[in-house]
Design a protein around this motif. Structure first.
Motif, mmCIF file in Angstrom:
data_model
loop_
_atom_site.group_PDB
_atom_site.id
_atom_site.type_symbol
_atom_site.label_atom_id
_atom_site.label_comp_id
_atom_site.label_asym_id
_atom_site.label_seq_id
_atom_site.Cartn_x
_atom_site.Cartn_y
_atom_site.Cartn_z
ATOM 1 N N GLN A 108 0.859 -1.184 0.000
ATOM 2 C CA GLN A 108 0.000 0.000 0.000
ATOM 3 C C GLN A 108 0.893 1.231 0.000
ATOM 4 O O GLN A 108 2.004 1.216 0.536
ATOM 5 C CB GLN A 108 -0.910 0.012 1.235
ATOM 6 N N THR A 120 -3.662 4.977 -0.626
ATOM 7 C CA THR A 120 -4.308 4.330 -1.759
ATOM 8 C C THR A 120 -4.938 3.015 -1.308
ATOM 9 O O THR A 120 -4.730 2.548 -0.189
ATOM 10 C CB THR A 120 -3.286 4.019 -2.860
ATOM 11 N N GLU A 121 -5.690 2.411 -2.201
ATOM 12 C CA GLU A 121 -6.147 1.056 -1.979
ATOM 13 C C GLU A 121 -4.942 0.116 -1.990
ATOM 14 O O GLU A 121 -3.912 0.417 -2.594
ATOM 15 C CB GLU A 121 -7.153 0.663 -3.064
ATOM 16 N N GLN A 122 -5.078 -1.025 -1.324
ATOM 17 C CA GLN A 122 -3.984 -1.981 -1.280
ATOM 18 C C GLN A 122 -3.895 -2.765 -2.585
ATOM 19 O O GLN A 122 -4.847 -2.862 -3.361
ATOM 20 C CB GLN A 122 -4.169 -2.936 -0.104
ATOM 21 N N SER A 136 -6.176 3.344 -8.089
ATOM 22 C CA SER A 136 -6.831 3.805 -6.871
ATOM 23 C C SER A 136 -7.289 5.253 -7.072
ATOM 24 O O SER A 136 -6.481 6.179 -7.013
ATOM 25 C CB SER A 136 -5.848 3.706 -5.693
ATOM 26 N N GLY A 140 -11.367 7.365 -3.391
ATOM 27 C CA GLY A 140 -11.382 6.205 -2.527
ATOM 28 C C GLY A 140 -10.217 6.152 -1.552
ATOM 29 O O GLY A 140 -10.056 5.150 -0.839
ATOM 30 N N TRP A 142 -7.936 6.625 1.745
ATOM 31 C CA TRP A 142 -8.278 6.550 3.165
ATOM 32 C C TRP A 142 -7.418 7.525 3.952
ATOM 33 O O TRP A 142 -6.203 7.614 3.745
ATOM 34 C CB TRP A 142 -8.057 5.139 3.693
ATOM 35 N N PRO A 256 -8.877 -8.897 -0.575
ATOM 36 C CA PRO A 256 -8.342 -8.000 0.423
ATOM 37 C C PRO A 256 -8.632 -8.511 1.822
ATOM 38 O O PRO A 256 -9.673 -9.091 2.082
ATOM 39 C CB PRO A 256 -9.071 -6.684 0.160
ATOM 40 N N THR A 264 -7.640 -1.691 3.993
ATOM 41 C CA THR A 264 -7.302 -2.534 2.848
ATOM 42 C C THR A 264 -7.832 -1.941 1.563
ATOM 43 O O THR A 264 -7.249 -2.107 0.504
ATOM 44 C CB THR A 264 -7.895 -3.941 3.028
ATOM 45 N N GLY A 265 -8.960 -1.270 1.600
ATOM 46 C CA GLY A 265 -9.566 -0.745 0.387
ATOM 47 C C GLY A 265 -10.179 -1.859 -0.432
ATOM 48 O O GLY A 265 -10.133 -3.030 -0.079
ATOM 49 N N GLN A 266 -10.784 -1.507 -1.523
ATOM 50 C CA GLN A 266 -11.347 -2.489 -2.438
ATOM 51 C C GLN A 266 -10.342 -2.723 -3.539
ATOM 52 O O GLN A 266 -9.896 -1.794 -4.195
ATOM 53 C CB GLN A 266 -12.668 -1.976 -3.017
ATOM 54 N N THR A 267 -9.998 -3.963 -3.786
ATOM 55 C CA THR A 267 -8.947 -4.281 -4.739
ATOM 56 C C THR A 267 -9.535 -4.608 -6.103
ATOM 57 O O THR A 267 -10.230 -5.603 -6.252
ATOM 58 C CB THR A 267 -8.132 -5.487 -4.253
#
Length: 309
Positions: A108, A120-122, A136, A140, A142, A256, A264-267
């Motif tokens: 990440q 960013t998202e992972q 990312s 979105g 975080w 994720p 983790t975010g949405q992958t």
């Protein structure tokens, strides 16, 4: 006695001079407008910029599994104006060059800015060497609850964080040397490209084979060897199909994980691309044609004005 013929010639010369002066003034306005058009065209082509392109050994001794670098001098100091990149997307390109085990791993990236940070998202989960690509959107990102980054002040540093699938950061100071050895040392290359909204992402090209170590501001850079038996990097430089198990090619996208700390975010599924262009501008789009047109038009205008005078 007034010589009417000389007076007439003098008046004609003055008229020609006035016409010539007016022509040159018009030419000056034309040239200034053309220069402004050319500058505007050049600015319009600044559709993306690379904020990170680093190759390093992610070591178990990196505190909290963070590898930090300073942004390049070419990065904007204001990410909102004149181009609002924060309405766009960050594209992340990870090359896993060596890996000590098949432990499921993620990465990440967090932008450390003012007054807080945004992540960013992972990445998709990977278990082997190869290439992982993901995107990312800024929308979105975080940040800590109740906080937000002031993007008009740019960023101070970039933190690249190696994680497990439970959002843990497996550095030796967090999980002990034995557990950390499942993940590190691992040699990776990460490229982060920020693209303004509505523009097409141009993926990075291959790194210079002679380059090595971390860049300015990096921690833990250098040539620490990986454990014996670590797989070599695959030849592919674009994300491929899922289910890869060998050392070559691209890695598989995973699910994720959940946990505390950075989210983790949405992958998304990695997107395949054969484009190896590494420039900040889209290939084939330059301001050379505009400049040539301006030069030719100006030359023709000046020649016409001189003939009239």
């Amino acid at each position: 006695m007034i010589n009417l013929e000389e007076l007439s010639l003098s008046g004609a010369r003055r008229a020609r001079q006035r016409r010539s002066g007016a022509a040159w003034r018009r030419a000056g306005v034309f040239a200034a407008s053309a220069a402004a058009m050319s500058l505007s065209s050049s600015l319009a082509l600044a559709e993306q910029f690379v904020v990170l392109d680093e190759t390093w050994d992610h070591l178990p001794t990196l505190a909290d599994s963070h590898y930090r670098v300073d942004p390049p001098a070419s990065a904007p100091t204001n990410w909102r104006s004149p181009v609002d990149y924060t309405s766009g997307t960050a594209y992340l390109h990870l090359e896993v060059l060596t890996k000590p085990t098949d432990e499921a791993t993620k990465f990440q990236v967090c932008f450390e800015a003012t007054p807080t940070y945004a992540c960013t998202e992972q990445s998709p989960t990977y278990k082997t060497t190869g290439v992982v690509d993901w995107e990312s959107p800024f929308s979105g990102f975080w940040s800590p609850e109740g906080e937000s980054v002031d993007w008009s002040q740019g960023i101070r540093q970039i933190a690249v964080i190696l994680k497990d699938t439970e959002n843990g950061k497996p550095s030796a100071d967090n999980v002990g040397a034995e557990r950390a050895a499942r993940f590190t040392p691992t040699r990776v290359r990460m490229v982060v490209t920020v693209v303004e909204p509505g523009s097409e992402y141009v993926p990075p090209g291959p790194v210079d084979p002679g380059a090595g170590g971390g860049g300015a501001g990096g921690e833990g850079a250098g040539g620490a060897p990986t454990e014996p038996g670590a797989g070599g990097a695959g030849a592919s430089t674009s994300a491929g199909s899922t289910g890869s198990t060998g050392g070559g090619g691209s890695t598989a996208a995973g699910t994720p994980g959940a946990g505390g700390g950075e989210p983790t975010g949405q992958t998304p599924d990695p997107g395949a691309s054969d484009d190896e262009g590494g420039c900040s501008l889209a290939p084939g789009r330059t301001s050379t044609g505009v400049a040539a047109w301006v030069a030719l038009a100006a030359a023709a205008f000046f020649a016409r004005s001189r003939r009239r005078s």
